[in-house]
Enzyme design. Structure first.
Site, short mmCIF file in Angstrom:
data_model
loop_
_atom_site.label_atom_id
_atom_site.label_comp_id
_atom_site.label_asym_id
_atom_site.label_seq_id
_atom_site.Cartn_x
_atom_site.Cartn_y
_atom_site.Cartn_z
N LEU A 36 0.50 -1.43 -0.09
CA LEU A 36 0.11 -0.25 0.09
C LEU A 36 0.92 1.18 -0.14
O LEU A 36 0.49 2.84 -0.60
CB LEU A 36 -1.12 0.17 1.11
N GLY A 37 2.30 1.14 0.61
CA GLY A 37 3.69 2.23 0.31
C GLY A 37 3.57 1.97 1.42
O GLY A 37 4.44 1.02 1.94
N GLY A 39 7.22 4.49 3.89
CA GLY A 39 7.71 5.14 5.11
C GLY A 39 9.19 5.21 5.02
O GLY A 39 9.22 3.62 4.81
N SER A 41 9.55 4.73 8.30
CA SER A 41 9.95 3.96 9.32
C SER A 41 8.45 1.96 9.16
O SER A 41 9.48 0.65 9.33
CB SER A 41 8.41 3.55 11.12
N GLY A 42 8.83 1.39 7.54
CA GLY A 42 8.96 0.17 6.94
C GLY A 42 7.47 0.30 5.72
O GLY A 42 7.34 0.96 5.66
N VAL A 44 4.00 -1.15 3.85
CA VAL A 44 2.81 -1.67 5.10
C VAL A 44 2.14 -2.11 3.55
O VAL A 44 2.10 -1.82 2.05
CB VAL A 44 1.80 0.20 4.91
N LYS A 58 2.15 -3.35 8.74
CA LYS A 58 3.16 -2.61 8.29
C LYS A 58 4.92 -3.43 8.83
O LYS A 58 5.22 -3.42 10.37
CB LYS A 58 3.38 -1.34 8.87
N ASP A 155 5.42 13.43 13.37
CA ASP A 155 5.73 13.12 11.77
C ASP A 155 3.99 13.51 11.18
O ASP A 155 3.89 12.65 10.45
CB ASP A 155 6.67 11.30 11.50
#
Length: 205
Positions: A36-37, A39, A41-42, A44, A58, A155
């Site tokens: 799904l995406g 960032g 932190s990891g 998803v 995630k 964030d």
């Protein structure tokens, strides 16, 4: 486990915040196929649990090593509930695997609606934009002043604001900075966390 226990109350209690096995999440996400995406932190992934709930799984990067501390911090985050925060359903911690399981939000992130001019996402009207801004403010006010654990998001950006089917905003990734700390608490508070341009003003204070 008795088949006669099928009432709604039992289902609600048994499906609350819990520990998932890695194998269970592997099956739910079809071996982490649909991303799904991603960032800082990891990444998803979309998944479907055995009870047919759609979830976002995630894979957490750069997390603190202590399994017990990881569990205790996540149990605090899992108790936080507000209509403008993404609901956390549980987590997995097995060997090197650390994953977070949260509700799946239908319309994805706000940045896709605002900045992806190639997509078929509808253009937000001013009334919708106002409601999104107000909902995000309510969610942040809850994290800062009303929940038991004081949390600074660090964030808040369009990628971390998700929109449900009615375009109500839900803030994601809250509380994760505490899981990424290195060394002492003083060191954690002295470092800048978040994405440039979206750093929380609380760190300056």
């Amino acid at each position: 486990r008795r088949p006669e226990i099928t009432d709604e109350g039992y289902m609600i209690i048994s499906s609350q915040f819990r520990i998932f096995s890695y194998k269970e999440l592997q099956k739910a996400t079809n071996c982490f196929q649909e991303e799904l995406g991603s960032g800082g932190s990891g990444a998803v992934y979309k998944g479907v649990l055995d009870d047919e709930r759609k979830v976002a799984v995630k894979k957490l990067n750069d997390m603190i090593q202590g399994g017990q501390e990881f569990r205790s911090e996540l149990s605090v985050i899992g108790r936080i509930y507000h209509m403008n925060l993404v609901r956390i359903w549980g987590f997995c911690v097995e060997k090197t695997h650390k994953l977070l399981v949260s509700e799946f939000i239908a319309n994805g992130s706000l940045d896709r609606v605002l900045f992806d001019y190639q997509s078929i996402a509808p253009v937000l009207q001013w009334g919708e934009r106002y409601n999104i801004a107000l909902g995000v403010a309510k969610g942040l006010a809850y994290l800062h002043h009303e929940c038991l654990e004081w949390i600074v998001h660090c964030d808040v950006k369009p990628e971390n604001i998700l929109l449900d089917k009615d375009f109500e905003p839900k803030i994601a990734d809250f509380g994760l900075v505490k899981l990424q700390k290195r060394g002492s608490r003083a060191l954690m508070l002295s470092r800048v966390h978040g994405t440039r341009g979206y750093i929380a003003p609380e760190w300056a204070l």
